[in-house]
Design a protein around this motif. Sequence first.
Motif, mmCIF file in Angstrom:
data_model
loop_
_atom_site.group_PDB
_atom_site.id
_atom_site.type_symbol
_atom_site.label_atom_id
_atom_site.label_comp_id
_atom_site.label_asym_id
_atom_site.label_seq_id
_atom_site.Cartn_x
_atom_site.Cartn_y
_atom_site.Cartn_z
ATOM 1 N N GLN A 215 27.722 -81.329 -63.833
ATOM 2 C CA GLN A 215 28.741 -80.887 -62.885
ATOM 3 C C GLN A 215 30.042 -80.459 -63.568
ATOM 4 N N PRO A 216 30.677 -81.315 -64.393
ATOM 5 C CA PRO A 216 31.925 -80.866 -65.029
ATOM 6 C C PRO A 216 31.710 -79.783 -66.078
ATOM 7 N N VAL A 217 30.538 -79.776 -66.745
ATOM 8 C CA VAL A 217 30.274 -78.741 -67.742
ATOM 9 C C VAL A 217 30.154 -77.377 -67.067
ATOM 10 N N VAL A 218 29.330 -77.316 -66.028
ATOM 11 C CA VAL A 218 29.180 -76.055 -65.296
ATOM 12 C C VAL A 218 30.502 -75.686 -64.619
ATOM 13 N N GLY A 219 31.221 -76.700 -64.117
ATOM 14 C CA GLY A 219 32.529 -76.427 -63.524
ATOM 15 C C GLY A 219 33.474 -75.777 -64.514
ATOM 16 N N ARG A 220 33.454 -76.250 -65.761
ATOM 17 C CA ARG A 220 34.314 -75.653 -66.797
ATOM 18 C C ARG A 220 33.888 -74.217 -67.091
ATOM 19 N N LEU A 221 32.578 -73.952 -67.115
ATOM 20 C CA LEU A 221 32.096 -72.595 -67.320
ATOM 21 C C LEU A 221 32.546 -71.680 -66.191
ATOM 22 N N ILE A 222 32.567 -72.204 -64.972
ATOM 23 C CA ILE A 222 33.048 -71.417 -63.838
ATOM 24 C C ILE A 222 34.529 -71.116 -64.002
ATOM 25 N N ASP A 223 35.304 -72.096 -64.480
ATOM 26 C CA ASP A 223 36.731 -71.858 -64.732
ATOM 27 C C ASP A 223 36.929 -70.731 -65.746
ATOM 28 N N LEU A 224 36.044 -70.681 -66.748
ATOM 29 C CA LEU A 224 36.201 -69.706 -67.827
ATOM 30 C C LEU A 224 35.672 -68.330 -67.463
ATOM 31 N N TYR A 225 34.521 -68.281 -66.773
ATOM 32 C CA TYR A 225 33.823 -67.013 -66.587
ATOM 33 C C TYR A 225 33.629 -66.606 -65.133
ATOM 34 N N GLY A 226 34.152 -67.387 -64.197
ATOM 35 C CA GLY A 226 34.023 -67.038 -62.793
ATOM 36 C C GLY A 226 32.753 -67.625 -62.177
ATOM 37 N N PRO A 227 32.657 -67.635 -60.839
ATOM 38 C CA PRO A 227 31.555 -68.327 -60.177
ATOM 39 C C PRO A 227 30.239 -67.552 -60.141
ATOM 40 N N ARG A 228 30.289 -66.226 -60.124
ATOM 41 C CA ARG A 228 29.080 -65.448 -59.858
ATOM 42 C C ARG A 228 27.976 -65.675 -60.889
ATOM 43 N N PRO A 229 28.238 -65.537 -62.198
ATOM 44 C CA PRO A 229 27.143 -65.722 -63.151
ATOM 45 C C PRO A 229 26.576 -67.135 -63.146
ATOM 46 N N LEU A 230 27.429 -68.144 -62.960
ATOM 47 C CA LEU A 230 26.939 -69.523 -62.950
ATOM 48 C C LEU A 230 26.184 -69.818 -61.661
ATOM 49 N N TYR A 231 26.645 -69.254 -60.550
ATOM 50 C CA TYR A 231 25.963 -69.418 -59.262
ATOM 51 C C TYR A 231 24.535 -68.869 -59.362
ATOM 52 N N LEU A 232 24.407 -67.656 -59.883
ATOM 53 C CA LEU A 232 23.098 -67.013 -59.972
ATOM 54 C C LEU A 232 22.199 -67.717 -60.988
ATOM 55 N N THR A 233 22.774 -68.136 -62.108
ATOM 56 C CA THR A 233 21.986 -68.861 -63.105
ATOM 57 C C THR A 233 21.469 -70.177 -62.541
ATOM 58 N N GLY A 234 22.331 -70.890 -61.802
ATOM 59 C CA GLY A 234 21.911 -72.147 -61.199
ATOM 60 C C GLY A 234 20.778 -71.953 -60.209
ATOM 61 N N ALA A 235 20.867 -70.890 -59.395
ATOM 62 C CA ALA A 235 19.797 -70.607 -58.440
ATOM 63 C C ALA A 235 18.484 -70.305 -59.165
ATOM 64 N N ALA A 236 18.562 -69.549 -60.259
ATOM 65 C CA ALA A 236 17.354 -69.237 -61.023
ATOM 66 C C ALA A 236 16.730 -70.495 -61.624
ATOM 67 N N LEU A 237 17.561 -71.390 -62.174
ATOM 68 C CA LEU A 237 17.039 -72.637 -62.726
ATOM 69 C C LEU A 237 16.399 -73.507 -61.640
#
Length: 455
Positions: free
Chosen positions: A72-94
Amino acid sequence: MISTLRRSTRQRRADGFDRRLLVPMITSSILNPINSSIIAVSLVPIGVAFGAPASETAWLVSALYLATAIGQPVVGRLIDLYGPRPLYLTGAALTGLAGVLGMVAPALWVLVLARVILGFGTCAGYPASMYLIRTESERTGQDSPAGVLAALAVANQTIAVIGPSLGGLLIHLGGWRATFAINLPLAVVCLLIGWRRIAKTPAPQPGRIGVLDLPGIALFTAMLITALLFLMKPQAAHWYLPALAVAAGVVLVWRESRVEQPFLDVRLLGGNLPLLATYTRNLLTCIVGYCFLYGFTQWLEEGRRLSAAGAGLILLPMSLTAIAVSAITGRSRAIRGKLLVGSVFQVAMTVLLLTLHSGVALWLLVVAAVLNGIPQGLNTLANQNALYHQAEPERIGSSAGLLRTFSYFGAIGAAAASGAFLSPGSGIGGLHHLAVFMLVAACLCLLLAVVDRSL
């Protein structure tokens, strides 16, 4: 006519919260609670299928908790750095990948791996939602509607309620593998609506992967894994696990206070006492709530001699009460009032548990469940709202992820406490000992709500 509708839609998006984002936010945020609750009815048939005892199938639960608490905090930090869209889509794919792996898993360890992937895949939903709420507020220059945060809370609580029932239906229709297969359509829906409704935006904090504090994440992961492994099975022989957790924590704080772009900004956290208080209140609320969920349920079946279905019916009013309280109070911006009322009801519920005996009337058990549902609805929503206002905007994703990490710490700590106090044959005495433990946590939560004037 069509152009007029388009202009009005654009105008609504310019003037107020873009409510088209609600669907992807809610859909992704429920992925974690549905997989956390649906497994409850799957453990026995999975154990039968692979000839595995309960001690081994329990790792299907622990694997998701561990992966989520770390992710949760790791992905949250990635969202802070790169925005929600790529992490949202990657999470759905996983999440979809984990569903496929669970459908074809030839051995229990493959299922455990699928649950780990599920844990990481479902990590993006909540921090991405909090990030989107924050950015919408900044875009419009207005506070986002309180109902948006309430909608997230109600959706997650509703899914947690229907998860076991949905799991039972899926197992009836397609066997236990269907409880993994359900992630495929959910992942596809998230991918489609995330692709269409979450806009491509420049990275908030652009840079190479070197911007991400990998050593800090490694230390944080080591600290959590060793601490959580000890909490899952606390024994004197495992003394080295908390020692390693403390050592990793000390090194983590030392390092993060000296690097320019830390994963955990300990200097910022140390200066943000209200946010630390919110994390602590969330931890205490989850300890009390999950002690009730795990320990009280165990006593109902072993001490009160109720069937699993009967115990579930006793707990149903708790979940319905939590949903109703969140829905009714969700639009209110009050935070401190909710925490005070919720914490008082937590104390009242634990005091009631101290008065119970093995022959107590069923209606009094239902009252205890209702009393526990009130703080679950109020405190959860209030702590979420508090975090939204207390977290630094540029770290809203990682801050929201940490809130969930504290929730899982509370859940695992409650499971450990329930196992310690409610040993076989402990009876009503074991429940009373657990209630004293819960009462201490409830009183501390109330004290924090009283003294925290920042709310």
